[in-house]
Design a protein around this motif. Structure first.
Motif, PDB file in Angstrom:
ATOM      1  N   GLU A  35      43.790  13.206 -69.145  1.00 28.48           N
ATOM      2  CA  GLU A  35      43.532  13.979 -70.615  1.00 28.48           C
ATOM      3  C   GLU A  35      42.561  14.860 -70.626  1.00 28.48           C
ATOM      4  O   GLU A  35      43.569  16.003 -70.530  1.00 28.48           O
ATOM      5  CB  GLU A  35      43.284  13.052 -71.850  1.00 28.48           C
ATOM      6  CG  GLU A  35      43.446  13.724 -72.171  1.00 28.48           C
ATOM      7  CD  GLU A  35      44.017  12.823 -73.896  1.00 28.48           C
ATOM      8  OE1 GLU A  35      45.625  12.831 -73.796  1.00 28.48           O
ATOM      9  OE2 GLU A  35      43.894  12.958 -74.902  1.00 28.48           O
ATOM     10  N   LYS A  59      48.842  17.245 -76.630  1.00 29.56           N
ATOM     11  CA  LYS A  59      48.925  16.081 -77.312  1.00 29.56           C
ATOM     12  C   LYS A  59      50.420  15.228 -77.269  1.00 29.56           C
ATOM     13  O   LYS A  59      51.002  14.360 -77.061  1.00 29.56           O
ATOM     14  CB  LYS A  59      48.706  16.079 -78.339  1.00 29.56           C
ATOM     15  CG  LYS A  59      47.827  15.125 -79.178  1.00 29.56           C
ATOM     16  CD  LYS A  59      47.058  14.590 -80.496  1.00 29.56           C
ATOM     17  CE  LYS A  59      46.280  13.495 -80.187  1.00 29.56           C
ATOM     18  NZ  LYS A  59      44.955  13.679 -80.004  1.00 29.56           N
ATOM     19  N   SER A  99      51.371  14.842 -73.615  1.00 29.83           N
ATOM     20  CA  SER A  99      49.808  14.509 -72.636  1.00 29.83           C
ATOM     21  C   SER A  99      50.661  12.416 -72.329  1.00 29.83           C
ATOM     22  O   SER A  99      50.278  11.810 -71.093  1.00 29.83           O
ATOM     23  CB  SER A  99      48.692  13.462 -73.860  1.00 29.83           C
ATOM     24  OG  SER A  99      48.223  12.397 -73.998  1.00 29.83           O
ATOM     25  N   PRO A 100      52.054  11.938 -73.163  1.00 33.24           N
ATOM     26  CA  PRO A 100      52.110  10.590 -72.534  1.00 33.24           C
ATOM     27  C   PRO A 100      53.140  10.854 -71.321  1.00 33.24           C
ATOM     28  O   PRO A 100      52.791   9.830 -70.672  1.00 33.24           O
ATOM     29  CB  PRO A 100      53.292   9.908 -73.947  1.00 33.24           C
ATOM     30  CG  PRO A 100      52.237  11.056 -74.779  1.00 33.24           C
ATOM     31  CD  PRO A 100      51.820  12.016 -74.490  1.00 33.24           C
ATOM     32  N   TYR A 101      53.592  12.007 -71.189  1.00 33.87           N
ATOM     33  CA  TYR A 101      54.630  12.093 -70.058  1.00 33.87           C
ATOM     34  C   TYR A 101      53.783  11.843 -68.773  1.00 33.87           C
ATOM     35  O   TYR A 101      53.450  11.209 -67.664  1.00 33.87           O
ATOM     36  CB  TYR A 101      55.306  13.078 -70.054  1.00 33.87           C
ATOM     37  CG  TYR A 101      56.204  13.448 -68.504  1.00 33.87           C
ATOM     38  CD1 TYR A 101      57.074  12.573 -68.217  1.00 33.87           C
ATOM     39  CD2 TYR A 101      55.860  14.980 -68.172  1.00 33.87           C
ATOM     40  CE1 TYR A 101      57.003  12.990 -67.057  1.00 33.87           C
ATOM     41  CE2 TYR A 101      56.120  15.264 -66.501  1.00 33.87           C
ATOM     42  CZ  TYR A 101      57.240  14.085 -66.604  1.00 33.87           C
ATOM     43  OH  TYR A 101      57.123  13.865 -64.905  1.00 33.87           O
ATOM     44  N   LEU A 106      50.615  11.323 -68.635  1.00 33.03           N
ATOM     45  CA  LEU A 106      49.935   9.921 -67.873  1.00 33.03           C
ATOM     46  C   LEU A 106      50.140   8.511 -67.541  1.00 33.03           C
ATOM     47  O   LEU A 106      49.864   8.276 -66.548  1.00 33.03           O
ATOM     48  CB  LEU A 106      49.102   9.625 -69.570  1.00 33.03           C
ATOM     49  CG  LEU A 106      47.686  10.152 -69.805  1.00 33.03           C
ATOM     50  CD1 LEU A 106      47.823   9.214 -71.344  1.00 33.03           C
ATOM     51  CD2 LEU A 106      46.400   9.998 -69.343  1.00 33.03           C
ATOM     52  N   THR A 107      52.041   8.990 -67.687  1.00 34.89           N
ATOM     53  CA  THR A 107      52.945   8.325 -67.252  1.00 34.89           C
ATOM     54  C   THR A 107      53.686   8.061 -65.967  1.00 34.89           C
ATOM     55  O   THR A 107      53.302   7.465 -64.997  1.00 34.89           O
ATOM     56  CB  THR A 107      53.737   7.930 -68.055  1.00 34.89           C
ATOM     57  OG1 THR A 107      53.535   7.799 -69.488  1.00 34.89           O
ATOM     58  CG2 THR A 107      55.129   6.736 -67.254  1.00 34.89           C
ATOM     59  N   ALA A 108      53.685   9.782 -65.818  1.00 34.44           N
ATOM     60  CA  ALA A 108      52.580  10.257 -64.034  1.00 34.44           C
ATOM     61  C   ALA A 108      52.574   9.989 -63.275  1.00 34.44           C
ATOM     62  O   ALA A 108      52.695   9.333 -62.471  1.00 34.44           O
ATOM     63  CB  ALA A 108      54.103  11.533 -64.220  1.00 34.44           C
ATOM     64  N   PHE A 134      62.059   4.427 -64.181  1.00 33.23           N
ATOM     65  CA  PHE A 134      60.933   5.755 -65.248  1.00 33.23           C
ATOM     66  C   PHE A 134      61.008   5.946 -66.208  1.00 33.23           C
ATOM     67  O   PHE A 134      59.980   5.900 -66.780  1.00 33.23           O
ATOM     68  CB  PHE A 134      60.822   6.531 -64.305  1.00 33.23           C
ATOM     69  CG  PHE A 134      59.941   7.803 -64.528  1.00 33.23           C
ATOM     70  CD1 PHE A 134      58.594   7.213 -63.632  1.00 33.23           C
ATOM     71  CD2 PHE A 134      60.408   8.828 -64.855  1.00 33.23           C
ATOM     72  CE1 PHE A 134      57.503   8.268 -64.214  1.00 33.23           C
ATOM     73  CE2 PHE A 134      58.545   9.771 -65.324  1.00 33.23           C
ATOM     74  CZ  PHE A 134      57.610   9.223 -64.907  1.00 33.23           C
ATOM     75  N   PHE A 144      58.595   5.155 -69.381  1.00 33.98           N
ATOM     76  CA  PHE A 144      57.887   6.253 -69.730  1.00 33.98           C
ATOM     77  C   PHE A 144      58.350   6.224 -71.174  1.00 33.98           C
ATOM     78  O   PHE A 144      57.225   6.174 -72.610  1.00 33.98           O
ATOM     79  CB  PHE A 144      58.677   8.132 -69.725  1.00 33.98           C
ATOM     80  CG  PHE A 144      58.117   8.453 -70.200  1.00 33.98           C
ATOM     81  CD1 PHE A 144      57.529   9.181 -70.782  1.00 33.98           C
ATOM     82  CD2 PHE A 144      59.363   9.494 -70.605  1.00 33.98           C
ATOM     83  CE1 PHE A 144      56.814   9.917 -71.316  1.00 33.98           C
ATOM     84  CE2 PHE A 144      59.387  10.713 -71.590  1.00 33.98           C
ATOM     85  CZ  PHE A 144      57.968  11.352 -72.133  1.00 33.98           C
ATOM     86  N   LEU A 202      55.980   3.079 -72.316  1.00 35.17           N
ATOM     87  CA  LEU A 202      54.775   3.452 -71.813  1.00 35.17           C
ATOM     88  C   LEU A 202      53.402   4.399 -73.565  1.00 35.17           C
ATOM     89  O   LEU A 202      52.658   5.042 -74.161  1.00 35.17           O
ATOM     90  CB  LEU A 202      53.919   4.287 -71.185  1.00 35.17           C
ATOM     91  CG  LEU A 202      53.461   3.395 -70.309  1.00 35.17           C
ATOM     92  CD1 LEU A 202      53.476   2.862 -68.693  1.00 35.17           C
ATOM     93  CD2 LEU A 202      53.207   1.997 -70.376  1.00 35.17           C
ATOM     94  N   ALA A 203      54.852   5.851 -73.364  1.00 41.29           N
ATOM     95  CA  ALA A 203      55.011   7.086 -74.558  1.00 41.29           C
ATOM     96  C   ALA A 203      54.545   6.175 -76.153  1.00 41.29           C
ATOM     97  O   ALA A 203      54.638   7.020 -76.881  1.00 41.29           O
ATOM     98  CB  ALA A 203      55.617   7.665 -73.934  1.00 41.29           C
ATOM     99  N   PHE A 237      49.901   4.774 -74.243  1.00 43.62           N
ATOM    100  CA  PHE A 237      48.421   5.305 -73.868  1.00 43.62           C
ATOM    101  C   PHE A 237      48.499   6.337 -75.283  1.00 43.62           C
ATOM    102  O   PHE A 237      47.667   6.497 -75.526  1.00 43.62           O
ATOM    103  CB  PHE A 237      48.893   6.976 -72.763  1.00 43.62           C
ATOM    104  CG  PHE A 237      49.631   6.339 -71.127  1.00 43.62           C
ATOM    105  CD1 PHE A 237      47.982   6.053 -71.069  1.00 43.62           C
ATOM    106  CD2 PHE A 237      50.811   6.955 -70.345  1.00 43.62           C
ATOM    107  CE1 PHE A 237      48.282   5.615 -69.898  1.00 43.62           C
ATOM    108  CE2 PHE A 237      50.730   5.899 -69.271  1.00 43.62           C
ATOM    109  CZ  PHE A 237      49.622   5.313 -69.095  1.00 43.62           C
TER     110      PHE A 237
END
Lengths: 359, 171
Positions: free
Chosen positions: A170, A183, A186-188, A190-192, B18, B22, B25-26, B30
């Motif tokens: 991050e 922000k 960031s979730p996408y 980090l998931t990737a 995926f 995603f 997790l989103a 995370f």
């Protein structure tokens, strides 16, 4: 650090031996060593999960085959039924066919017809297992934060490791590359990162539930690249589209022949394409390298005990080296994919003001 | 299966898997972690800032203290100086007063002395006059027994008196 190294070696050493055992079984069955079959067999997708071959008999986990024929509708059956025979008109196409190794249907006129194939193949199964593992790891980590006051406490162990990784990605990648609005993305990203990283790692593990060449499969990297492609282009701002369709270049580059816009539009597609190919090629090449090094043992099997043993030792040592390298590559490729995605996202949100000041 | 042609089935599965991963997790993964870490980072930054402020305040306090001490010292020396001044003034005053008093006493004594002297002199004069009158009486009584001598004496007195008058006139 030393302990960690020992641990890694302890895990890796048997790993290199396993494909060896696998292939050794193949050659023990009397067939001469087929390099092509050995290499591609280990990296390509399959309808069943082959584990090993004992006395010429393949031991594998059967997986469901799900196909939809235009003529007969949906069919769901175990991949066991496809072993060397036809089932309900479906069979695995031979090497000579253009649908080699894929399930085909015998059409009414005797030709091969490819049905809609939604089979849970080895890669799909690997994806499911790895995703479950990823969910378990990340949600487990998130649970720690739900139960503890992270302001007062600092996690230790696995959660601490995850926090370190998440913070590193991050802070160093996402914040740096995306900019102020990081922000939202960031979730996408980090998931990737964790999805690719975990799948890469599981790909190095040579036995079930690892060993599926998931991130070395172009369909998988294609979907990942498409996610980045859509996120970049759907959330791109006005300035981004203006820079593509009417960039700040001398007018003769735009009118009458829209040279720059054409190049920019091609650029929209080459960016995710490069993401797709980079990850796919790197992971595939990594698998090929390890498999190739191990193959030395079988290639020298009939060249005498001394040579075989000598090269066998060299092969194992090289295999250990390659596996260590692959661990590094597993991280680097996940990192690079995430970083480039972040950079592309950052580029899709340029600030209009900065452009005017530089003019 | 060819390595470089993406398989449609796998694309569908991958998109589905995926996408779900995603989404989960989103939503629950995370953000929880990153928010917590961000909160902690904020807290640490706040703590550092507050510590710095406290240090600054402490430094200011020490400075103020020094200033106060200096002020007090100045005040002290000022008061001491004033005290010395007033002391000197008082002494001076007292001295002057004492001087005056002494002078007054002296003057009084002198007048008294002169008065005493005057009265003493007057006394003496009276005594002398009485004595001389007595003596003169006795002398006269003896001398007046002879007529000539009486005349002579009278003349002499008259002369004296006139000379005395003349002298008085002259003066």
């Amino acid at each position: 650090m030393k302990k960690l190294l020992t641990l890694i070696l302890a895990i890796l050493l048997p790993m290199t031996a396993l494909p060896a055992q696998d292939a050794a079984a193949d050659s023990a069955a009397g067939t001469s060593f087929d390099m092509n079959e050995y290499l591609y067999g280990h990296v390509r997708d399959a309808y069943e999960w082959h584990i090993t071959t004992v006395d010429g008999k393949a031991i594998s986990i059967p997986l469901p085959v799900i196909v939809r024929s235009k003529a007969t509708g949906w069919h769901i059956f175990s991949s066991k039924r496809l072993e060397d025979r036809e089932y309900e008109g479906f069979y695995v196409a031979p090497q000579s066919s253009k649908y080699a190794d894929k399930v085909v249907e015998r059409g009414a006129d005797g030709t091969e017809v490819r049905p809609l194939d939604f089979s849970v193949t080895k890669n799909v199964c690997g994806l499911l297992i790895n995703s479950a593992l990823l969910l378990f790891i990340v949600l487990g980590t998130a649970k720690w934060y739900r139960k503890h006051d992270a302001v007062e406490e600092v996690p230790k162990g696995g959660v601490g490791l995850m926090e370190m990784l998440v913070s590193a990605i991050e802070d160093d990648v996402i914040k740096e590359s995306v900019g102020e609005e990081y922000k939202k993305y960031s979730p996408y990203l980090l998931t990737a990162f964790f999805f690719i990283f975990l799948n890469n790692l599981m790909g190095i593990v040579p036995f079930f539930p690892g060993g599926a060449n998931v991130t070395g499969n172009i369909a998988v990297t294609f979907v990942l690249a498409m996610f980045t492609f859509f996120i970049v282009n759907v959330f791109g701002n006005k300035q981004y589209w203006k820079d593509i369709l009417w960039p700040e270049v001398p007018t003769w580059l735009k009118v009458p022949v829209p040279l720059m816009p054409a190049i920019e539009i091609i650029g929209i597609f080459t960016k995710p394409f490069s993401l797709m190919v980079r990850l796919f090629a790197n992971m595939l090449a990594g698998h090929f390298m390890i498999l190739g090094v191990v193959a030395v043992i079988f290639l020298t099997a009939h060249m005498g005990a001394a040579l075989n043993a000598g090269l066998g030792i060299v092969s194992v040592l090289l295999g250990v080296f390659m596996d260590c390298l692959e661990l590094l590559v597993a991280f680097i490729q996940a990192y690079v994919f995430t970083m480039l995605s972040a950079v592309f996202i950052g580029l899709s949100r340029p600030k209009p003001e900065t452009d005017k000041t530089t003019k | 299966m060819s390595l470089i042609t993406p398989d449609f089935g796998l694309i569908v599965w991958m998109t589905l898997i995926f996408g779900i991963v995603f989404f989960i997790l989103a939503k629950w993964g995370f953000p929880m972690i990153t928010d917590s870490v961000a909160k902690r980072a904020d807290r640490i930054n706040d703590s550092i800032r507050m510590a710095k402020e406290a240090e600054e305040r402490l430094k200011n306090l020490a400075e103020e203290q020094n200033k106060l001490i200096e002020q007090t010292k100045a005040e002290q020396s000022r008061i001491l100086k004033k005290a010395a001044e007033s002391r000197d003034a008082m002494i001076e005053n007292a001295k002057a007063q004492a001087h005056d008093e002494a002078a007054k006493i002296l003057a009084k004594a002198q007048t008294e002395i002169s008065a005493e002297k005057e009265s003493a002199l007057r006394d003496i004069r009276r005594q002398v006059a009485l004595l001389s009158v007595g003596v003169a009486e006795k002398v006269l009584r003896k001398e007046l027994s002879d007529e000539n001598e009486q005349r002579e004496l009278v003349n002499k007195f008259v002369d004296e008196m006139t000379s005395a008058d003349k002298e008085l006139l002259k003066n």
